[in-house]
Design a protein around this motif. Structure first.
Motif, PDB file in Angstrom:
ATOM      1  N   GLU A 124       0.813  -1.220   0.000  1.00 57.44           N
ATOM      2  CA  GLU A 124       0.000   0.000   0.000  1.00 57.44           C
ATOM      3  C   GLU A 124       0.844   1.266   0.000  1.00 57.44           C
ATOM      4  OE1 GLU A 124      -2.364  -0.461   3.455  1.00 57.44           O
ATOM      5  OE2 GLU A 124      -3.711  -1.957   2.569  1.00 57.44           O
ATOM      6  N   ILE A 125       2.058   1.182   0.549  1.00 62.33           N
ATOM      7  CA  ILE A 125       2.922   2.359   0.614  1.00 62.33           C
ATOM      8  C   ILE A 125       4.326   1.968   0.162  1.00 62.33           C
ATOM      9  CG2 ILE A 125       1.594   3.441   2.468  1.00 62.33           C
ATOM     10  CD1 ILE A 125       3.683   2.492   4.455  1.00 62.33           C
ATOM     11  N   SER A 126       5.098   2.962  -0.217  1.00 64.23           N
ATOM     12  CA  SER A 126       6.438   2.733  -0.747  1.00 64.23           C
ATOM     13  C   SER A 126       7.505   2.905   0.329  1.00 64.23           C
ATOM     14  CB  SER A 126       6.716   3.723  -1.882  1.00 64.23           C
ATOM     15  OG  SER A 126       6.805   5.052  -1.370  1.00 64.23           O
ATOM     16  N   ARG A 127       8.733   2.584  -0.036  1.00 59.38           N
ATOM     17  CA  ARG A 127       9.860   2.807   0.866  1.00 59.38           C
ATOM     18  C   ARG A 127       9.955   4.270   1.283  1.00 59.38           C
ATOM     19  NH1 ARG A 127      14.856  -0.357  -2.140  1.00 59.38           N
ATOM     20  NH2 ARG A 127      14.602  -2.403  -1.127  1.00 59.38           N
ATOM     21  N   GLU A 128       9.736   5.153   0.310  1.00 54.12           N
ATOM     22  CA  GLU A 128       9.834   6.580   0.613  1.00 54.12           C
ATOM     23  C   GLU A 128       8.781   7.000   1.621  1.00 54.12           C
ATOM     24  OE1 GLU A 128      11.863   5.563  -2.999  1.00 54.12           O
ATOM     25  OE2 GLU A 128       9.762   5.265  -2.438  1.00 54.12           O
ATOM     26  N   HIS A 129       7.563   6.459   1.499  1.00 55.43           N
ATOM     27  CA  HIS A 129       6.528   6.737   2.496  1.00 55.43           C
ATOM     28  C   HIS A 129       6.970   6.264   3.877  1.00 55.43           C
ATOM     29  CE1 HIS A 129       3.697   6.783  -1.077  1.00 55.43           C
ATOM     30  NE2 HIS A 129       3.371   7.901  -0.445  1.00 55.43           N
ATOM     31  N   VAL A 130       7.553   5.062   3.915  1.00 55.21           N
ATOM     32  CA  VAL A 130       7.991   4.487   5.190  1.00 55.21           C
ATOM     33  C   VAL A 130       9.007   5.403   5.855  1.00 55.21           C
ATOM     34  CG1 VAL A 130       9.228   2.562   6.252  1.00 55.21           C
ATOM     35  CG2 VAL A 130       7.517   2.114   4.491  1.00 55.21           C
ATOM     36  N   GLU A 131       9.951   5.917   5.094  1.00 60.70           N
ATOM     37  CA  GLU A 131      10.982   6.776   5.672  1.00 60.70           C
ATOM     38  C   GLU A 131      10.382   8.064   6.218  1.00 60.70           C
ATOM     39  OE1 GLU A 131      13.994   7.268   2.723  1.00 60.70           O
ATOM     40  OE2 GLU A 131      14.929   5.329   3.181  1.00 60.70           O
ATOM     41  N   VAL A 132       9.399   8.622   5.520  1.00 67.72           N
ATOM     42  CA  VAL A 132       8.745   9.836   6.015  1.00 67.72           C
ATOM     43  C   VAL A 132       8.028   9.548   7.331  1.00 67.72           C
ATOM     44  CG1 VAL A 132       6.931  11.538   5.562  1.00 67.72           C
ATOM     45  CG2 VAL A 132       8.481  10.846   3.724  1.00 67.72           C
ATOM     46  N   ILE A 133       7.315   8.432   7.377  1.00 67.22           N
ATOM     47  CA  ILE A 133       6.579   8.075   8.602  1.00 67.22           C
ATOM     48  C   ILE A 133       7.540   7.841   9.756  1.00 67.22           C
ATOM     49  CG2 ILE A 133       5.079   6.343   9.656  1.00 67.22           C
ATOM     50  CD1 ILE A 133       3.782   5.961   6.896  1.00 67.22           C
ATOM     51  N   GLN A 134       8.593   7.094   9.513  1.00 62.85           N
ATOM     52  CA  GLN A 134       9.542   6.800  10.585  1.00 62.85           C
ATOM     53  C   GLN A 134      10.233   8.064  11.076  1.00 62.85           C
ATOM     54  OE1 GLN A 134      12.101   3.760   8.965  1.00 62.85           O
ATOM     55  NE2 GLN A 134      10.669   2.104   9.468  1.00 62.85           N
ATOM     56  N   HIS A 135      10.598   8.939  10.177  1.00 64.98           N
ATOM     57  CA  HIS A 135      11.225  10.203  10.576  1.00 64.98           C
ATOM     58  C   HIS A 135      10.258  11.039  11.406  1.00 64.98           C
ATOM     59  CE1 HIS A 135      13.773  13.781  10.333  1.00 64.98           C
ATOM     60  NE2 HIS A 135      12.689  14.452  10.013  1.00 64.98           N
ATOM     61  N   THR A 136       8.997  11.074  10.992  1.00 68.71           N
ATOM     62  CA  THR A 136       7.996  11.848  11.728  1.00 68.71           C
ATOM     63  C   THR A 136       7.780  11.279  13.125  1.00 68.71           C
ATOM     64  OG1 THR A 136       6.871  12.400   9.657  1.00 68.71           O
ATOM     65  CG2 THR A 136       5.622  12.686  11.697  1.00 68.71           C
ATOM     66  N   MET A 137       7.682   9.971  13.225  1.00 69.92           N
ATOM     67  CA  MET A 137       7.476   9.343  14.522  1.00 69.92           C
ATOM     68  C   MET A 137       8.663   9.587  15.453  1.00 69.92           C
ATOM     69  SD  MET A 137       4.476   8.048  14.452  1.00 69.92           S
ATOM     70  CE  MET A 137       4.564   7.063  15.951  1.00 69.92           C
TER      71      MET A 137
END
Length: 490
Positions: free
Chosen positions: A166-179
Protein backbone atom coordinates in the motif's frame (compact mmCIF):
# COMPACT_ATOMS: atom_id res chain seq x y z
CA UNK A 1 12.09 -26.80 14.39
CA UNK A 2 11.32 -26.70 10.67
CA UNK A 3 13.66 -26.80 7.73
CA UNK A 4 14.38 -23.53 5.95
CA UNK A 5 12.02 -22.97 3.00
CA UNK A 6 13.44 -23.28 -0.49
CA UNK A 7 13.41 -19.62 -1.47
CA UNK A 8 16.24 -20.30 -3.90
CA UNK A 9 17.38 -23.53 -5.52
CA UNK A 10 20.21 -25.26 -3.62
CA UNK A 11 21.90 -26.01 -6.95
CA UNK A 12 21.77 -22.31 -7.96
CA UNK A 13 19.20 -23.08 -10.64
CA UNK A 14 17.62 -19.66 -11.49
CA UNK A 15 14.28 -21.40 -12.11
CA UNK A 16 14.26 -23.24 -8.80
CA UNK A 17 12.72 -22.27 -5.47
CA UNK A 18 10.03 -19.69 -4.76
CA UNK A 19 12.16 -16.87 -6.14
CA UNK A 20 12.54 -18.84 -9.38
CA UNK A 21 8.76 -19.23 -9.62
CA UNK A 22 8.30 -15.51 -9.07
CA UNK A 23 10.89 -14.69 -11.73
CA UNK A 24 9.00 -16.94 -14.14
CA UNK A 25 5.83 -15.03 -13.29
CA UNK A 26 7.64 -11.75 -13.97
CA UNK A 27 8.68 -13.10 -17.37
CA UNK A 28 5.01 -13.76 -18.17
CA UNK A 29 4.13 -10.27 -16.92
CA UNK A 30 6.80 -8.80 -19.19
CA UNK A 31 5.33 -10.66 -22.17
CA UNK A 32 1.82 -9.48 -21.29
CA UNK A 33 3.03 -5.86 -21.16
CA UNK A 34 4.57 -6.31 -24.62
CA UNK A 35 1.17 -7.54 -25.84
CA UNK A 36 -0.48 -4.54 -24.18
CA UNK A 37 1.87 -2.20 -26.02
CA UNK A 38 0.87 -3.77 -29.35
CA UNK A 39 -2.84 -3.85 -28.59
CA UNK A 40 -5.26 -1.31 -30.05
CA UNK A 41 -7.90 0.55 -28.14
CA UNK A 42 -6.16 0.48 -24.76
CA UNK A 43 -7.86 3.10 -22.61
CA UNK A 44 -6.13 5.37 -20.13
CA UNK A 45 -8.38 3.94 -17.42
CA UNK A 46 -7.24 0.39 -18.13
CA UNK A 47 -3.58 1.41 -18.29
CA UNK A 48 -4.02 3.32 -15.04
CA UNK A 49 -5.33 0.18 -13.34
CA UNK A 50 -2.36 -1.78 -14.67
CA UNK A 51 0.07 0.83 -13.37
CA UNK A 52 -1.67 0.79 -9.97
CA UNK A 53 -1.14 -2.96 -9.65
CA UNK A 54 2.44 -2.75 -10.94
CA UNK A 55 3.15 -0.12 -8.30
CA UNK A 56 1.69 -2.39 -5.64
CA UNK A 57 3.93 -5.23 -6.85
CA UNK A 58 6.97 -2.95 -6.73
CA UNK A 59 6.08 -1.85 -3.19
CA UNK A 60 5.62 -5.45 -2.06
CA UNK A 61 8.89 -6.51 -3.66
CA UNK A 62 10.72 -3.66 -1.98
CA UNK A 63 9.09 -4.60 1.32
CA UNK A 64 10.22 -8.21 0.99
CA UNK A 65 13.71 -7.01 0.12
CA UNK A 66 13.64 -4.90 3.28
CA UNK A 67 12.35 -7.91 5.19
CA UNK A 68 15.38 -9.90 4.09
CA UNK A 69 17.57 -7.07 5.37
CA UNK A 70 15.72 -7.10 8.69
CA UNK A 71 16.23 -10.85 9.05
CA UNK A 72 19.92 -10.38 8.32
CA UNK A 73 20.05 -7.83 11.09
CA UNK A 74 18.24 -10.10 13.55
CA UNK A 75 20.51 -13.10 13.01
CA UNK A 76 23.50 -10.75 13.30
CA UNK A 77 24.86 -11.59 9.87
CA UNK A 78 27.52 -8.90 10.27
CA UNK A 79 29.36 -10.74 13.03
CA UNK A 80 29.03 -14.05 11.17
CA UNK A 81 30.69 -12.66 8.06
CA UNK A 82 33.13 -10.17 9.55
CA UNK A 83 31.25 -7.15 8.16
CA UNK A 84 31.23 -3.91 10.13
CA UNK A 85 27.44 -3.72 10.01
CA UNK A 86 24.37 -5.18 8.38
CA UNK A 87 24.39 -2.25 5.96
CA UNK A 88 27.93 -3.02 4.84
CA UNK A 89 27.03 -6.68 4.33
CA UNK A 90 23.95 -5.68 2.33
CA UNK A 91 25.97 -3.34 0.13
CA UNK A 92 28.38 -6.17 -0.65
CA UNK A 93 25.86 -8.90 -1.47
CA UNK A 94 23.45 -6.62 -3.37
CA UNK A 95 26.02 -4.46 -5.17
CA UNK A 96 24.27 -1.37 -3.85
CA UNK A 97 25.46 1.97 -2.57
CA UNK A 98 26.67 1.62 1.05
CA UNK A 99 24.71 4.65 2.21
CA UNK A 100 21.48 3.31 0.71
CA UNK A 101 22.18 -0.14 2.21
CA UNK A 102 22.67 1.31 5.70
CA UNK A 103 19.44 3.28 5.31
CA UNK A 104 17.63 0.12 4.19
CA UNK A 105 18.86 -1.86 7.20
CA UNK A 106 17.73 0.87 9.60
CA UNK A 107 14.37 1.29 7.88
CA UNK A 108 13.65 -2.45 7.87
CA UNK A 109 14.63 -2.93 11.51
CA UNK A 110 12.49 0.02 12.65
CA UNK A 111 9.47 -1.38 10.79
CA UNK A 112 9.89 -4.75 12.52
CA UNK A 113 9.90 -6.54 9.19
CA UNK A 114 12.14 -9.30 10.52
CA UNK A 115 9.37 -10.53 12.82
CA UNK A 116 7.33 -13.40 11.27
CA UNK A 117 3.77 -12.44 10.44
CA UNK A 118 1.64 -14.09 13.16
CA UNK A 119 -1.13 -15.03 10.75
CA UNK A 120 1.28 -17.17 8.72
CA UNK A 121 3.25 -18.84 11.54
CA UNK A 122 3.00 -22.63 11.56
CA UNK A 123 2.33 -24.49 14.84
CA UNK A 124 5.57 -25.50 16.49
CA UNK A 125 7.77 -23.57 14.01
CA UNK A 126 10.92 -22.27 15.64
CA UNK A 127 12.93 -19.79 13.62
CA UNK A 128 16.18 -20.41 15.50
CA UNK A 129 19.24 -22.48 14.75
CA UNK A 130 20.82 -25.29 16.71
CA UNK A 131 22.49 -22.78 19.01
CA UNK A 132 19.20 -20.94 19.68
CA UNK A 133 20.30 -18.19 17.35
CA UNK A 134 23.38 -17.32 19.39
CA UNK A 135 26.53 -16.97 17.30
CA UNK A 136 28.89 -16.96 20.26
CA UNK A 137 30.86 -14.26 18.46
CA UNK A 138 32.95 -16.76 16.49
CA UNK A 139 31.77 -15.41 13.15
CA UNK A 140 30.55 -18.82 11.96
CA UNK A 141 27.50 -18.85 9.76
CA UNK A 142 24.76 -20.66 11.68
CA UNK A 143 21.57 -22.17 10.35
CA UNK A 144 19.20 -20.08 12.43
CA UNK A 145 16.93 -17.32 11.19
CA UNK A 146 16.01 -15.56 14.36
CA UNK A 147 16.87 -15.40 18.01
CA UNK A 148 16.05 -13.67 21.22
CA UNK A 149 16.02 -10.33 19.45
CA UNK A 150 12.88 -11.30 17.52
CA UNK A 151 10.87 -12.29 20.56
CA UNK A 152 8.46 -9.75 21.96
CA UNK A 153 8.60 -7.61 18.81
CA UNK A 154 5.83 -7.03 16.31
CA UNK A 155 5.59 -5.69 12.80
CA UNK A 156 4.60 -2.04 13.02
CA UNK A 157 1.48 -0.74 11.25
CA UNK A 158 3.85 0.98 8.83
CA UNK A 159 5.60 -2.31 8.14
CA UNK A 160 2.29 -4.11 7.56
CA UNK A 161 1.19 -1.46 5.08
CA UNK A 162 4.50 -1.77 3.26
CA UNK A 163 4.25 -5.57 3.10
CA UNK A 164 0.75 -5.21 1.67
CA UNK A 165 2.12 -2.97 -1.08
CA UNK A 166 0.00 0.00 0.00
CA UNK A 167 2.92 2.36 0.61
CA UNK A 168 6.44 2.73 -0.75
CA UNK A 169 9.86 2.81 0.87
CA UNK A 170 9.83 6.58 0.61
CA UNK A 171 6.53 6.74 2.50
CA UNK A 172 7.99 4.49 5.19
CA UNK A 173 10.98 6.78 5.67
CA UNK A 174 8.74 9.84 6.02
CA UNK A 175 6.58 8.07 8.60
CA UNK A 176 9.54 6.80 10.59
CA UNK A 177 11.23 10.20 10.58
CA UNK A 178 8.00 11.85 11.73
CA UNK A 179 7.48 9.34 14.52
CA UNK A 180 11.05 9.76 15.73
CA UNK A 181 10.60 13.53 15.86
CA UNK A 182 7.47 13.46 18.06
CA UNK A 183 7.97 15.16 21.44
CA UNK A 184 8.80 12.88 24.35
CA UNK A 185 5.67 14.09 26.12
CA UNK A 186 3.38 12.39 23.59
CA UNK A 187 1.64 9.37 25.13
CA UNK A 188 1.89 5.87 23.67
CA UNK A 189 -1.78 6.03 22.74
CA UNK A 190 -1.25 9.28 20.87
CA UNK A 191 1.84 7.85 19.15
CA UNK A 192 -0.17 4.86 17.94
CA UNK A 193 -2.84 7.24 16.67
CA UNK A 194 -0.23 9.33 14.86
CA UNK A 195 1.20 6.30 13.08
CA UNK A 196 -2.26 5.14 12.02
CA UNK A 197 -3.03 8.62 10.66
CA UNK A 198 0.26 8.77 8.79
CA UNK A 199 -0.29 5.38 7.17
CA UNK A 200 -3.78 6.43 6.08
CA UNK A 201 -2.42 9.68 4.63
CA UNK A 202 0.40 7.85 2.84
CA UNK A 203 -2.05 5.69 0.88
CA UNK A 204 -3.45 8.73 -0.92
CA UNK A 205 -0.50 11.14 -1.04
CA UNK A 206 2.98 11.32 -2.51
CA UNK A 207 5.95 11.18 -0.11
CA UNK A 208 6.52 14.90 -0.62
CA UNK A 209 2.92 15.79 0.20
CA UNK A 210 2.99 13.38 3.13
CA UNK A 211 6.07 15.15 4.49
CA UNK A 212 4.14 18.43 4.48
CA UNK A 213 1.06 16.95 6.15
CA UNK A 214 3.11 15.01 8.69
CA UNK A 215 4.38 18.16 10.36
CA UNK A 216 0.93 18.66 11.90
CA UNK A 217 -0.04 15.04 12.50
CA UNK A 218 -0.47 15.76 16.22
CA UNK A 219 -3.45 17.88 15.26
CA UNK A 220 -5.21 14.72 14.03
CA UNK A 221 -5.01 13.06 17.44
CA UNK A 222 -6.49 15.92 19.44
CA UNK A 223 -3.34 17.76 20.54
CA UNK A 224 -3.80 21.42 21.46
CA UNK A 225 -3.16 23.83 18.61
CA UNK A 226 -0.44 25.68 20.53
CA UNK A 227 1.51 22.45 20.96
CA UNK A 228 1.01 21.52 17.33
CA UNK A 229 2.30 24.93 16.22
CA UNK A 230 5.32 24.67 18.51
CA UNK A 231 6.16 21.18 17.26
CA UNK A 232 5.82 22.22 13.62
CA UNK A 233 8.07 25.21 14.25
CA UNK A 234 10.71 23.00 15.86
CA UNK A 235 10.64 20.62 12.89
CA UNK A 236 11.01 23.40 10.34
CA UNK A 237 13.82 24.99 12.36
CA UNK A 238 15.63 21.66 12.54
CA UNK A 239 15.16 21.16 8.80
CA UNK A 240 16.56 24.61 8.07
CA UNK A 241 19.58 23.88 10.27
CA UNK A 242 20.21 20.56 8.52
CA UNK A 243 19.84 22.22 5.13
CA UNK A 244 22.36 24.90 6.07
CA UNK A 245 24.84 22.31 7.31
CA UNK A 246 24.47 20.30 4.08
CA UNK A 247 25.28 23.30 1.87
CA UNK A 248 28.24 22.68 -0.40
CA UNK A 249 29.83 23.91 -3.60
CA UNK A 250 32.55 22.79 -5.98
CA UNK A 251 33.64 23.83 -9.45
CA UNK A 252 36.41 22.74 -11.79
CA UNK A 253 37.93 24.09 -14.96
CA UNK A 254 37.16 21.93 -18.01
CA UNK A 255 40.09 23.45 -19.90
CA UNK A 256 37.90 24.32 -22.89
CA UNK A 257 36.66 27.73 -21.86
CA UNK A 258 33.96 26.37 -19.58
CA UNK A 259 33.71 25.34 -15.95
CA UNK A 260 31.58 22.61 -14.44
CA UNK A 261 30.36 22.26 -10.89
CA UNK A 262 27.64 21.33 -8.46
CA UNK A 263 26.08 22.96 -5.43
CA UNK A 264 23.69 22.16 -2.63
CA UNK A 265 21.91 25.06 -0.93
CA UNK A 266 18.84 25.45 1.30
CA UNK A 267 15.54 25.32 -0.57
CA UNK A 268 14.79 29.02 -0.09
CA UNK A 269 18.09 30.06 -1.68
CA UNK A 270 17.61 27.55 -4.51
CA UNK A 271 14.09 28.77 -5.18
CA UNK A 272 15.34 32.35 -5.28
CA UNK A 273 17.92 31.43 -7.92
CA UNK A 274 15.39 29.42 -9.92
CA UNK A 275 12.89 32.29 -9.82
CA UNK A 276 15.50 34.73 -11.09
CA UNK A 277 16.57 32.45 -13.94
CA UNK A 278 12.96 31.66 -14.85
CA UNK A 279 12.23 35.38 -15.00
CA UNK A 280 15.29 36.05 -17.13
CA UNK A 281 14.50 33.31 -19.65
CA UNK A 282 10.73 33.49 -19.74
CA UNK A 283 8.92 35.02 -22.72
CA UNK A 284 7.56 38.50 -22.13
CA UNK A 285 4.36 38.07 -20.15
CA UNK A 286 3.11 41.37 -21.48
CA UNK A 287 3.13 40.12 -25.06
CA UNK A 288 0.51 38.05 -26.83
CA UNK A 289 0.47 36.17 -30.06
CA UNK A 290 4.25 35.92 -30.28
CA UNK A 291 4.77 39.69 -30.00
CA UNK A 292 6.48 41.83 -27.36
CA UNK A 293 5.12 45.05 -25.96
CA UNK A 294 7.71 47.78 -26.38
CA UNK A 295 8.54 50.51 -23.88
CA UNK A 296 6.38 52.98 -25.77
CA UNK A 297 3.47 50.55 -26.12
CA UNK A 298 4.36 49.35 -29.62
CA UNK A 299 4.53 45.67 -30.50
CA UNK A 300 7.38 43.99 -32.34
CA UNK A 301 7.65 40.43 -33.68
CA UNK A 302 9.43 38.01 -31.40
CA UNK A 303 10.97 34.64 -32.17
CA UNK A 304 9.49 31.84 -30.08
CA UNK A 305 12.01 30.36 -27.61
CA UNK A 306 13.14 26.88 -28.66
CA UNK A 307 11.88 25.28 -25.44
CA UNK A 308 8.35 26.43 -26.32
CA UNK A 309 8.52 25.21 -29.90
CA UNK A 310 6.13 22.24 -30.02
CA UNK A 311 7.62 21.11 -33.34
CA UNK A 312 10.76 20.03 -31.47
CA UNK A 313 11.02 16.81 -29.49
CA UNK A 314 10.88 17.09 -25.66
CA UNK A 315 14.59 16.32 -25.19
CA UNK A 316 15.64 19.06 -27.61
CA UNK A 317 13.33 21.53 -25.90
CA UNK A 318 14.72 20.58 -22.50
CA UNK A 319 18.31 21.04 -23.66
CA UNK A 320 17.41 24.43 -25.16
CA UNK A 321 15.93 25.57 -21.87
CA UNK A 322 18.96 24.33 -19.94
CA UNK A 323 21.31 26.11 -22.31
CA UNK A 324 19.42 29.39 -22.02
CA UNK A 325 19.30 29.22 -18.23
CA UNK A 326 23.00 28.37 -18.15
CA UNK A 327 23.68 31.50 -20.20
CA UNK A 328 21.45 33.53 -17.92
CA UNK A 329 23.30 32.17 -14.89
CA UNK A 330 26.59 33.28 -16.45
CA UNK A 331 25.13 36.75 -17.00
CA UNK A 332 23.86 36.88 -13.43
CA UNK A 333 27.21 35.85 -11.96
CA UNK A 334 29.09 38.52 -13.89
CA UNK A 335 26.73 41.21 -12.61
CA UNK A 336 26.53 40.32 -8.94
CA UNK A 337 27.47 43.22 -6.64
CA UNK A 338 30.83 42.68 -4.97
CA UNK A 339 31.23 45.93 -3.11
CA UNK A 340 30.05 44.31 0.13
CA UNK A 341 33.05 42.00 0.10
CA UNK A 342 35.30 44.77 1.46
CA UNK A 343 35.22 46.73 4.72
CA UNK A 344 32.22 48.88 3.87
CA UNK A 345 28.64 47.88 4.58
CA UNK A 346 26.74 45.35 2.53
CA UNK A 347 25.23 47.54 -0.17
CA UNK A 348 25.88 50.56 -2.30
CA UNK A 349 23.25 53.16 -1.48
CA UNK A 350 22.21 55.48 -4.27
CA UNK A 351 21.21 58.80 -2.72
CA UNK A 352 19.74 61.69 -4.68
CA UNK A 353 20.38 65.16 -3.30
CA UNK A 354 21.50 68.60 -4.39
CA UNK A 355 24.96 70.09 -4.19
CA UNK A 356 23.61 73.06 -2.17
CA UNK A 357 22.01 70.64 0.29
CA UNK A 358 25.32 68.85 0.90
CA UNK A 359 26.93 72.24 1.65
CA UNK A 360 24.13 73.36 3.99
CA UNK A 361 23.76 71.75 7.43
CA UNK A 362 19.99 72.25 7.30
CA UNK A 363 19.63 71.21 3.67
CA UNK A 364 16.66 69.84 1.79
CA UNK A 365 15.48 66.23 2.14
CA UNK A 366 17.13 63.74 -0.21
CA UNK A 367 15.96 60.27 -1.17
CA UNK A 368 17.22 56.77 -1.86
CA UNK A 369 16.71 55.01 -5.19
CA UNK A 370 13.43 53.52 -3.96
CA UNK A 371 12.08 56.86 -2.79
CA UNK A 372 12.86 56.61 0.92
CA UNK A 373 13.31 60.19 2.25
CA UNK A 374 16.55 61.14 4.00
CA UNK A 375 17.62 64.33 5.70
CA UNK A 376 20.77 65.97 4.37
CA UNK A 377 22.43 65.20 7.70
CA UNK A 378 21.54 61.55 7.34
CA UNK A 379 22.93 61.56 3.81
CA UNK A 380 26.25 62.96 5.04
CA UNK A 381 26.35 60.46 7.91
CA UNK A 382 25.76 57.31 5.87
CA UNK A 383 28.16 58.58 3.21
CA UNK A 384 30.93 58.20 5.78
CA UNK A 385 30.12 54.59 6.71
CA UNK A 386 28.56 52.93 3.68
CA UNK A 387 29.18 52.53 -0.01
CA UNK A 388 27.16 55.55 -1.14
CA UNK A 389 27.10 57.11 -4.59
CA UNK A 390 25.86 60.70 -4.26
CA UNK A 391 23.98 61.81 -7.36
CA UNK A 392 24.28 65.60 -7.43
CA UNK A 393 21.50 67.27 -9.42
CA UNK A 394 21.43 70.58 -11.23
CA UNK A 395 18.57 73.02 -11.40
CA UNK A 396 16.58 70.73 -13.76
CA UNK A 397 17.28 67.59 -11.71
CA UNK A 398 19.72 66.27 -14.34
CA UNK A 399 22.80 64.32 -13.18
CA UNK A 400 25.93 66.46 -13.38
CA UNK A 401 29.71 65.88 -13.22
CA UNK A 402 29.58 62.14 -12.51
CA UNK A 403 33.11 61.21 -13.41
CA UNK A 404 36.06 61.90 -15.71
CA UNK A 405 35.81 61.04 -19.35
CA UNK A 406 37.53 57.73 -20.07
CA UNK A 407 37.34 54.67 -22.33
CA UNK A 408 34.99 52.82 -19.97
CA UNK A 409 31.97 54.12 -18.11
CA UNK A 410 32.52 54.50 -14.40
CA UNK A 411 30.40 53.12 -11.56
CA UNK A 412 29.27 56.65 -10.80
CA UNK A 413 28.07 57.14 -14.36
CA UNK A 414 26.16 53.85 -14.21
CA UNK A 415 24.57 55.03 -10.98
CA UNK A 416 23.39 58.15 -12.76
CA UNK A 417 22.13 56.08 -15.71
CA UNK A 418 20.04 54.04 -13.24
CA UNK A 419 18.02 57.17 -12.51
CA UNK A 420 16.82 57.12 -16.11
CA UNK A 421 16.54 53.41 -16.91
CA UNK A 422 15.15 50.50 -14.92
CA UNK A 423 15.64 47.85 -17.62
CA UNK A 424 17.59 47.09 -20.77
CA UNK A 425 17.04 49.79 -23.41
CA UNK A 426 16.12 47.31 -26.15
CA UNK A 427 12.47 47.63 -27.07
CA UNK A 428 10.36 45.16 -25.07
CA UNK A 429 13.22 43.79 -22.94
CA UNK A 430 12.58 43.67 -19.20
CA UNK A 431 16.00 42.48 -17.99
CA UNK A 432 16.70 44.62 -14.89
CA UNK A 433 19.18 47.48 -15.16
CA UNK A 434 21.51 45.83 -12.65
CA UNK A 435 22.15 42.98 -15.12
CA UNK A 436 22.89 45.24 -18.09
CA UNK A 437 26.11 46.50 -19.64
CA UNK A 438 26.71 50.14 -20.60
CA UNK A 439 26.91 50.55 -24.37
CA UNK A 440 28.27 53.48 -26.40
CA UNK A 441 25.55 54.67 -28.81
CA UNK A 442 28.29 56.11 -30.99
CA UNK A 443 31.16 53.61 -30.79
CA UNK A 444 34.32 54.69 -29.01
CA UNK A 445 36.34 53.77 -32.08
CA UNK A 446 34.19 56.15 -34.15
CA UNK A 447 34.82 59.10 -31.87
CA UNK A 448 32.04 58.43 -29.38
CA UNK A 449 32.41 60.01 -25.96
CA UNK A 450 32.14 58.19 -22.64
CA UNK A 451 29.45 60.40 -21.18
CA UNK A 452 25.83 59.99 -20.21
CA UNK A 453 24.48 61.40 -23.47
CA UNK A 454 26.20 58.55 -25.30
CA UNK A 455 25.40 55.81 -22.77
CA UNK A 456 22.64 53.23 -22.94
CA UNK A 457 22.12 50.05 -20.87
CA UNK A 458 21.81 46.77 -22.78
CA UNK A 459 21.48 43.22 -21.49
CA UNK A 460 24.09 40.71 -22.59
CA UNK A 461 21.80 39.22 -25.25
CA UNK A 462 21.01 42.51 -26.96
CA UNK A 463 24.55 43.85 -26.53
CA UNK A 464 25.90 40.79 -28.33
CA UNK A 465 23.21 41.19 -31.00
CA UNK A 466 24.46 44.68 -31.84
CA UNK A 467 28.07 43.50 -31.83
CA UNK A 468 27.13 40.71 -34.25
CA UNK A 469 25.71 43.15 -36.75
CA UNK A 470 21.97 43.33 -36.16
CA UNK A 471 20.39 46.29 -37.89
CA UNK A 472 18.74 48.63 -35.43
CA UNK A 473 17.22 52.05 -35.02
CA UNK A 474 17.52 54.46 -32.12
CA UNK A 475 14.62 56.59 -30.99
CA UNK A 476 13.98 58.85 -28.05
CA UNK A 477 11.19 58.19 -25.56
CA UNK A 478 11.32 61.06 -23.10
CA UNK A 479 14.65 60.92 -21.26
CA UNK A 480 15.27 57.37 -22.45
CA UNK A 481 16.80 55.98 -25.60
CA UNK A 482 15.02 52.96 -27.07
CA UNK A 483 16.83 50.60 -29.42
CA UNK A 484 14.72 48.63 -31.89
CA UNK A 485 16.42 45.62 -33.47
CA UNK A 486 15.35 44.66 -36.97
CA UNK A 487 17.37 41.80 -38.44
CA UNK A 488 20.91 40.58 -38.71
CA UNK A 489 22.98 41.99 -41.55
CA UNK A 490 23.86 39.45 -44.22
Amino acid sequence: MAAAPHLVDPQDDPAGGVCGELNAGLDRLDADLDALARAEGVTARHLGAVMHELTRLVNRTHALHDKGAAIADQIDVASRTGARSTGQWLARVTNSDPRAAHRQASRAAAAGLGVPSASREEPGLELVGPDDGRTGGDGSDGDGAGGDGARGQTVTPTGRAQLAGEISREHVEVIQHTMAALPSTVTEEARAGCEAELVALAVGHSPRDLRQLARRVLERVGTAEEQVDAHEHDQVAAQEERAWERSSFWVRDNGDGTMHGQFTVPTLAGQALKTILDAMSSPRRAGTGGRDVGQAGSTVPRELPAWLDTSLDPRTRQLARQQRQGQDLATLLTHLPTDHLHDKTAATVLVTTRLSDLQDVTGRVGSTADGEPLTAGQVRQIACQAGVVPVVLGSESQPLDLGRQARFFTAVQRAALALTYTTCAADGCDIPFGWTETHHLQPWTAGGRTDLANAVPLCGHHHRALDRGYEHTVRRAGRQVVIELARRRT
